[in-house]
Enzyme design. Structure first.
Site, short mmCIF file in Angstrom:
data_model
loop_
_atom_site.label_atom_id
_atom_site.label_comp_id
_atom_site.label_asym_id
_atom_site.label_seq_id
_atom_site.Cartn_x
_atom_site.Cartn_y
_atom_site.Cartn_z
N GLN A 170 -4.36 -1.61 9.74
CA GLN A 170 -4.31 -2.92 9.10
C GLN A 170 -4.87 -4.00 10.04
O GLN A 170 -4.46 -4.10 11.19
CB GLN A 170 -2.86 -3.25 8.70
CG GLN A 170 -2.70 -4.54 7.93
CD GLN A 170 -3.36 -4.52 6.55
OE1 GLN A 170 -3.29 -3.53 5.83
NE2 GLN A 170 -4.02 -5.61 6.18
N LYS A 197 0.85 -1.20 0.00
CA LYS A 197 0.00 0.00 0.00
C LYS A 197 0.88 1.25 0.00
O LYS A 197 0.65 2.20 -0.75
CB LYS A 197 -0.93 0.00 1.23
CG LYS A 197 -2.09 -0.99 1.08
CD LYS A 197 -2.85 -1.23 2.37
CE LYS A 197 -3.86 -2.35 2.19
NZ LYS A 197 -4.55 -2.74 3.42
N ASP A 244 -10.81 3.21 4.46
CA ASP A 244 -11.15 1.79 4.34
C ASP A 244 -12.67 1.60 4.29
O ASP A 244 -13.16 0.53 3.95
CB ASP A 244 -10.60 1.00 5.54
CG ASP A 244 -9.37 0.18 5.18
OD1 ASP A 244 -9.17 -0.07 3.97
OD2 ASP A 244 -8.62 -0.20 6.09
#
Ligand code: NAP
Length: 291
Positions: free
Chosen positions: A96, A52, A119
């Protein structure tokens, strides 16, 4: 049979985002800045976060990686999140998953400012998605929608079967595909570990989204001719012939299913790269929202 090439499509998307970033730069506007928090040393999580961050560099974003030890307390993590919420330079950030067991993931996701929740996991953004309001769509389902759109896969009136009901993939996928939108208008069945006669259901499907995390679960005898297959699964399967000691397997037995499919995503190179591209797209949107 057409391969839904997530690698190529995600590169196209990244090129488009890079053009937008260059334009913003030339206009003296803010450069998008994504931060990622990683807690612990889980191998797969480290790989995802690193790719990412690398993708941010590729499109010209600024990026920050906050690497915290495995024994980080919930309070420490919540403090980091608060700092990112307040940081004016950060447009969006992700935590994460999975998190170590001493940390309540739900509490953590709730602490993220919904305006920086690229997200799309915060209940405010999930609610907006469900009501079909503009918001950050969760990156994996968003990437699947983008792939279906770019390859002009017809979804309207089709029977879609989603295998898996997780909050990050299966559930949002089922919501998005059933909505009244260009990629949508499908008749969706969502299935899970308590579903009976799954094979009977998948055999009726025009489109199958496999997101259960069981390597090569969906086999050719479970699908009909002409089906579209979206394989979300990523499982590390022990393989001594590989230097790293494992191979990546999807939830679909590509060998047997691809013989019947009209469209299919490969693993790797399908949904995975799209997820990262959509995270970048959400970050660009977060930055634009703050202009
Ligand atoms: P998850 O939270 O573990 O959810 C799995 C879902 O599958 C659950 O709803 C479970 O049912 C269901 N399930 C399990 N066994 C089943 C069976 N035999 N038949 C039908 N349904 C079954 O997983 P996830 O986070 O959604 O991830 C799924 C897979 O996608 C994993 O391999 C993950 O690594 C991968 N993934 C890939 C990406 C990407 O970017 N490509 C992104 C996210 C996830 P219950 O609810 O009844 O337990």
């Amino acid at each position: 049979m057409t391969i839904l090439d997530g690698k190529k499509t995600s590169n196209d998307l990244k090129d488009e985002i890079a053009i937008e970033v260059a334009k913003r730069k030339s206009e003296g506007k803010k450069i998008p800045h994504l931060a990622a928090i990683l807690v612990g040393t889980d191998g797969a999580s480290m790989t995802y976060v690193n790719s990412k961050v690398k993708s941010c560099e590729k499109v010209g974003f600024n990026s920050t990686l906050i690497d915290l030890p495995e024994d980080t307390t919930e309070e420490q993590l919540l403090n980091e999140i608060e700092d990112l919420n307040k940081d004016k330079d950060i447009d969006g950030f992700i935590v994460q998953l999975p998190l170590p067991k001493q940390i309540d993931a739900q509490k953590v996701l709730m602490a993220v400012d919904p305006n920086k929740d690229v997200d799309g996991f915060h209940p405010v953004n999930v609610g907006k998605m469900t009501l079909d309001l503009p918001t950050f769509l969760p990156a994996t389902p968003y990437g699947i929608m983008e792939l279906l759109e770019r390859y002009k896969v017809e979804t309207s009136g089709k029977n879609v079967v989603v295998i898996g009901r997780s909050h990050i993939v299966g559930r949002p996928m089922s919501i998005l595909l059933s909505q009244k939108r260009p990629v949508g208008n499908a008749t969706v069945t969502i299935t899970h570990s308590r579903t009976k006669n799954l094979e009977k259901i998948t055999k009726e499907a025009d489109i199958i989204v496999a997101a259960l995390g069981k390597a090569e679960f969906l086999t050719g005898d479970m699908v009909k001719e002409g089906v579209t297959i979206i394989d979300v699964g990523i499982t590390r399967v022990k393989d001594d012939s590989k230097r790293r000691g494992y191979r990546l397997a999807g939830d679909v037995d590509f060998e047997s299913v691809s013989k019947k499919a009209a469209f299919i995503t490969p693993v790797p190179g399908g949904v995975g790269p799209m997820t990262i591209a959509m995270l970048l797209k959400n970050t660009l949107l977060a930055c634009e929202n703050r202009d």
